[in-house]
Design a protein around this motif. Structure first.
Motif, PDB file in Angstrom:
ATOM      1  N   THR A  45       4.544 -10.025  38.231  1.00 13.95           N
ATOM      2  CA  THR A  45       5.361 -11.087  39.089  1.00 13.95           C
ATOM      3  C   THR A  45       4.678 -11.218  40.625  1.00 13.95           C
ATOM      4  OG1 THR A  45       7.367 -10.531  37.917  1.00 13.95           O
ATOM      5  CG2 THR A  45       7.527 -11.726  39.685  1.00 13.95           C
ATOM      6  N   VAL A  46       4.631 -12.448  40.803  1.00  9.48           N
ATOM      7  CA  VAL A  46       4.370 -12.676  42.346  1.00  9.48           C
ATOM      8  C   VAL A  46       5.634 -13.070  43.034  1.00  9.48           C
ATOM      9  CG1 VAL A  46       2.713 -13.724  43.874  1.00  9.48           C
ATOM     10  CG2 VAL A  46       1.857 -12.777  41.870  1.00  9.48           C
ATOM     11  N   LEU A  47       6.026 -12.627  44.318  1.00 11.76           N
ATOM     12  CA  LEU A  47       6.937 -13.006  45.230  1.00 11.76           C
ATOM     13  C   LEU A  47       6.152 -13.370  46.416  1.00 11.76           C
ATOM     14  CD1 LEU A  47       9.927 -10.598  44.550  1.00 11.76           C
ATOM     15  CD2 LEU A  47       9.583 -12.899  43.679  1.00 11.76           C
ATOM     16  N   LEU A  48       6.705 -14.584  47.070  1.00 16.57           N
ATOM     17  CA  LEU A  48       6.103 -15.004  48.281  1.00 16.57           C
ATOM     18  C   LEU A  48       7.388 -15.213  49.400  1.00 16.57           C
ATOM     19  CD1 LEU A  48       4.640 -17.481  45.823  1.00 16.57           C
ATOM     20  CD2 LEU A  48       3.049 -16.896  47.827  1.00 16.57           C
ATOM     21  N   VAL A  49       6.905 -14.680  50.492  1.00 16.58           N
ATOM     22  CA  VAL A  49       7.891 -14.898  51.664  1.00 16.58           C
ATOM     23  C   VAL A  49       7.379 -15.711  52.809  1.00 16.58           C
ATOM     24  CG1 VAL A  49       7.395 -12.815  52.442  1.00 16.58           C
ATOM     25  CG2 VAL A  49       9.627 -13.522  52.898  1.00 16.58           C
ATOM     26  N   ALA A  50       8.110 -16.462  53.395  1.00 18.33           N
ATOM     27  CA  ALA A  50       7.522 -17.373  54.394  1.00 18.33           C
ATOM     28  C   ALA A  50       8.783 -18.237  54.999  1.00 18.33           C
ATOM     29  CB  ALA A  50       6.646 -18.315  54.037  1.00 18.33           C
ATOM     30  N   ARG A  51       8.683 -18.793  56.187  1.00 19.99           N
ATOM     31  CA  ARG A  51       9.523 -19.691  56.786  1.00 19.99           C
ATOM     32  C   ARG A  51       8.746 -20.920  57.364  1.00 19.99           C
ATOM     33  NH1 ARG A  51      15.001 -18.510  55.475  1.00 19.99           N
ATOM     34  NH2 ARG A  51      15.250 -16.318  56.237  1.00 19.99           N
ATOM     35  N   GLY A  52       9.448 -22.110  57.389  1.00 17.11           N
ATOM     36  CA  GLY A  52       8.846 -23.270  57.731  1.00 17.11           C
ATOM     37  C   GLY A  52       7.757 -23.728  57.281  1.00 17.11           C
ATOM     38  N   GLY A  74       7.800 -16.732  42.644  1.00 18.82           N
ATOM     39  CA  GLY A  74       8.994 -17.029  43.105  1.00 18.82           C
ATOM     40  C   GLY A  74       9.000 -16.982  44.743  1.00 18.82           C
ATOM     41  N   LEU A  75       9.718 -17.825  45.390  1.00 17.75           N
ATOM     42  CA  LEU A  75       9.980 -17.641  46.708  1.00 17.75           C
ATOM     43  C   LEU A  75      10.964 -16.774  47.093  1.00 17.75           C
ATOM     44  CD1 LEU A  75       9.452 -21.237  47.714  1.00 17.75           C
ATOM     45  CD2 LEU A  75       7.835 -19.548  47.439  1.00 17.75           C
ATOM     46  N   VAL A  76      11.152 -15.876  48.057  1.00 16.31           N
ATOM     47  CA  VAL A  76      11.988 -14.698  48.316  1.00 16.31           C
ATOM     48  C   VAL A  76      13.060 -15.388  49.154  1.00 16.31           C
ATOM     49  CG1 VAL A  76      12.251 -12.653  49.650  1.00 16.31           C
ATOM     50  CG2 VAL A  76      10.297 -13.022  48.021  1.00 16.31           C
ATOM     51  N   SER A  77      14.228 -14.930  48.968  1.00 19.07           N
ATOM     52  CA  SER A  77      15.431 -15.157  49.891  1.00 19.07           C
ATOM     53  C   SER A  77      15.428 -13.812  50.855  1.00 19.07           C
ATOM     54  CB  SER A  77      16.817 -15.210  49.115  1.00 19.07           C
ATOM     55  OG  SER A  77      16.667 -16.362  48.142  1.00 19.07           O
ATOM     56  N   THR A  78      15.211 -14.014  52.108  1.00 21.24           N
ATOM     57  CA  THR A  78      14.853 -13.033  52.961  1.00 21.24           C
ATOM     58  C   THR A  78      16.301 -12.200  53.083  1.00 21.24           C
ATOM     59  OG1 THR A  78      14.711 -14.334  54.786  1.00 21.24           O
ATOM     60  CG2 THR A  78      12.606 -13.674  53.975  1.00 21.24           C
ATOM     61  N   SER A  79      17.236 -12.962  53.243  1.00 24.02           N
ATOM     62  CA  SER A  79      18.654 -12.467  53.570  1.00 24.02           C
ATOM     63  C   SER A  79      19.052 -11.305  52.583  1.00 24.02           C
ATOM     64  CB  SER A  79      19.621 -13.596  53.387  1.00 24.02           C
ATOM     65  OG  SER A  79      19.741 -14.074  52.302  1.00 24.02           O
ATOM     66  N   ALA A  80      18.438 -11.270  51.382  1.00 22.11           N
ATOM     67  CA  ALA A  80      18.789 -10.392  50.474  1.00 22.11           C
ATOM     68  C   ALA A  80      18.466  -8.829  51.023  1.00 22.11           C
ATOM     69  CB  ALA A  80      18.257 -10.469  49.151  1.00 22.11           C
ATOM     70  N   TYR A  81      17.450  -8.897  51.859  1.00 26.35           N
ATOM     71  CA  TYR A  81      16.790  -7.861  52.286  1.00 26.35           C
ATOM     72  C   TYR A  81      17.439  -7.459  54.014  1.00 26.35           C
ATOM     73  CZ  TYR A  81      13.403  -8.420  48.412  1.00 26.35           C
ATOM     74  OH  TYR A  81      12.889  -8.675  47.512  1.00 26.35           O
ATOM     75  N   THR A  82      17.674  -8.766  54.625  1.00 19.73           N
ATOM     76  CA  THR A  82      18.074  -8.512  56.180  1.00 19.73           C
ATOM     77  C   THR A  82      19.728  -8.659  56.164  1.00 19.73           C
ATOM     78  OG1 THR A  82      17.878 -10.751  56.168  1.00 19.73           O
ATOM     79  CG2 THR A  82      15.990  -9.336  56.628  1.00 19.73           C
ATOM     80  N   VAL A  83      20.132  -9.527  55.720  1.00 20.85           N
ATOM     81  CA  VAL A  83      21.585  -9.812  55.877  1.00 20.85           C
ATOM     82  C   VAL A  83      22.395  -8.976  55.042  1.00 20.85           C
ATOM     83  CG1 VAL A  83      23.717 -11.432  55.476  1.00 20.85           C
ATOM     84  CG2 VAL A  83      21.323 -11.965  56.766  1.00 20.85           C
ATOM     85  N   TYR A  84      22.176  -8.845  53.657  1.00 17.53           N
ATOM     86  CA  TYR A  84      22.601  -7.976  52.632  1.00 17.53           C
ATOM     87  C   TYR A  84      22.398  -6.728  52.595  1.00 17.53           C
ATOM     88  CZ  TYR A  84      24.828 -12.631  51.691  1.00 17.53           C
ATOM     89  OH  TYR A  84      25.389 -13.716  52.055  1.00 17.53           O
ATOM     90  N   ASP A  85      20.902  -6.255  53.170  1.00 22.53           N
ATOM     91  CA  ASP A  85      20.523  -4.982  52.946  1.00 22.53           C
ATOM     92  C   ASP A  85      20.153  -4.637  51.693  1.00 22.53           C
ATOM     93  OD1 ASP A  85      19.262  -2.661  54.435  1.00 22.53           O
ATOM     94  OD2 ASP A  85      21.421  -1.686  54.506  1.00 22.53           O
ATOM     95  N   GLN A 109      10.770  -7.170  58.357  1.00 22.56           N
ATOM     96  CA  GLN A 109      11.678  -6.452  57.779  1.00 22.56           C
ATOM     97  C   GLN A 109      11.638  -6.438  56.071  1.00 22.56           C
ATOM     98  OE1 GLN A 109      15.535  -6.462  59.170  1.00 22.56           O
ATOM     99  NE2 GLN A 109      16.538  -5.510  57.466  1.00 22.56           N
ATOM    100  N   SER A 110      11.614  -7.696  55.794  1.00 21.24           N
ATOM    101  CA  SER A 110      11.566  -7.853  54.139  1.00 21.24           C
ATOM    102  C   SER A 110      10.318  -7.269  53.415  1.00 21.24           C
ATOM    103  CB  SER A 110      11.918  -9.202  53.699  1.00 21.24           C
ATOM    104  OG  SER A 110      10.911  -9.986  54.334  1.00 21.24           O
ATOM    105  N   THR A 111       9.078  -7.568  54.366  1.00 18.29           N
ATOM    106  CA  THR A 111       7.976  -6.985  53.733  1.00 18.29           C
ATOM    107  C   THR A 111       7.978  -5.510  53.717  1.00 18.29           C
ATOM    108  OG1 THR A 111       6.927  -8.824  54.515  1.00 18.29           O
ATOM    109  CG2 THR A 111       5.415  -7.177  54.099  1.00 18.29           C
ATOM    110  N   ARG A 112       8.459  -4.857  54.734  1.00 19.18           N
ATOM    111  CA  ARG A 112       8.535  -3.498  54.705  1.00 19.18           C
ATOM    112  C   ARG A 112       9.399  -2.814  53.780  1.00 19.18           C
ATOM    113  NH1 ARG A 112      10.758  -3.343  59.584  1.00 19.18           N
ATOM    114  NH2 ARG A 112       8.970  -3.986  60.629  1.00 19.18           N
ATOM    115  N   ALA A 113      10.455  -3.422  53.540  1.00 14.07           N
ATOM    116  CA  ALA A 113      11.366  -3.133  52.528  1.00 14.07           C
ATOM    117  C   ALA A 113      10.539  -3.320  51.002  1.00 14.07           C
ATOM    118  CB  ALA A 113      12.757  -3.858  52.490  1.00 14.07           C
TER     119      ALA A 113
END
Length: 346
Positions: A45-52, A74-85, A109-113
């Motif tokens: 699987t490949v996940l992509l994370v970005a903004r704007g 898929g495109l990542v929901s970063t809040s799963a890693y940041t807001v919801y930890d 933070q999400s990339t580190r996680a």
């Protein structure tokens, strides 16, 4: 006093052909070890994370990965890693973080996680050092040069080209197919009908952008450019999604900018264009002359561009359109109100 509004954006739009030429030269020898690492990792699987703006480049990469590599993306929901930890299990996942500045805390933070959770992490940024780059195992640089206008232009097309080169090399394809990209970009600068469309839509306060397939990220990015520089309400829809409800809001008072590529995506958009015209919509077709049909309003792009590579040139006249419309309204597209070059989200 000289009015320099939009001068930075204009210069950076104009730099894109030379910048793309530089990317094609600088990537030689860079991607081979990265691709070998990807093949050794053998992801599922490949996940992509970005903004704007980078989020639209990531969406483009999703289409590439699914069609060229046959991998789910898929495109990542970063809040799963940041807001919801949370820390999902990411063994066998390639994680690609796309960020012009590399400075947004949630991306870092999400990339580190993700790296701690077993993913093979790759960053694609335009900086020599950044938090996102430091968080990833593998770092790639856009090499787009400094971008000073708040409205991103050349970093977007650089991201598209780098992502295409990465995926095509990974797929074992022939990257020489991208050799004409700088020429297509140059041919997409200063198109004579762009000022005409800008004048036509000068007083518009709402419009829709639409496309299908690889050009859909172009519709998304052009809507963003119009929103952030012209302060109008621009909604981007896949042509398929447009038919599932939003079509009801379309009439002669809400213009539609349709990006129509040569290829399957353009063919899939034809029924949508027919429906729009039947509703009396003011449709501006952006595409090669062969796909424009009888549209009275158009922006003509170079012909013969492969559908996968066409988005790199497609966006350029739409960047120009946003700049010209902003200036006609008395705004400065280099410095949109309330925005900064680096946006930090958590």
């Amino acid at each position: 006093m000289t009015d320099n509004r939009g001068a930075l954006m204009a210069a950076e739009i104009a730099e894109q052909p030379q910048m793309l030429e530089r990317v094609l030269s600088s990537q030689q020898g860079v991607l081979a070890p990265v691709v070998q690492r990807l093949r050794d990792y053998n992801p599922h699987t490949v996940l992509l994370v970005a903004r704007g703006t980078s989020d639209h480049a990531a969406l483009y990469a999703k289409y590439l990965i699914e069609t060229r590599l046959g991998l789910p993306a898929g495109l990542v929901s970063t809040s799963a890693y940041t807001v919801y930890d949370e820390s999902p299990h990411l063994q066998g996942v390639v994680w690609i973080a796309v960020s012009q500045s590399g400075g947004s805390p949630d991306l870092a933070q999400s990339t580190r996680a993700a790296r701690q959770s077993g993913a093979l992490t790759i960053s694609l940024t335009n900086t020599e050092s950044s938090a996102v780059q430091d968080a990833a195992e593998i770092a790639l640089r856009l090499d787009a040069g400094e971008e000073r206008s708040v409205a991103a232009t050349k970093t977007y097309t650089a991201s598209l080209l780098w992502l295409w080169l990465l995926v095509e090399t990974w797929a074992g394809g022939d990257t020489s197919a991208a050799d004409p990209v700088p020429r297509w970009a140059a041919e997409s600068l200063d198109l004579p009908t762009v000022p005409e469309v800008a004048s036509r839509y000068r007083f518009v306060d709402k419009l829709v952008t639409t496309s299908r397939g690889f050009a859909y990220p172009t519709a998304r990015e052009s809507a963003l450019k119009l929103m952030e520089t012209c302060y109008l309400s621009a909604h981007a829809f896949s042509g398929a999604d447009l038919m599932h409800g939003p079509l009801a809001m379309i009439d002669e008072d809400r213009p539609v900018i349709a990006i129509v590529p040569e290829g399957r995506g353009g063919a899939a958009l034809e029924p949508v264009l027919t429906s729009l015209r039947e509703r009396g919509a003011d449709v501006c077709v952006v595409g090669p002359s062969a796909v424009q049909g009888n549209s009275p309003i158009s922006i003509t792009l170079p012909s013969g561009m492969p559908e996968q590579l066409a988005p790199i040139a497609q966006i350029i006249p739409l960047q120009q359109l946003a700049r010209l419309m902003a200036l006609s309204r008395g705004y400065d597209p280099d410095h949109p109100r309330g925005l900064r070059k680096v946006t930090e989200t958590h």
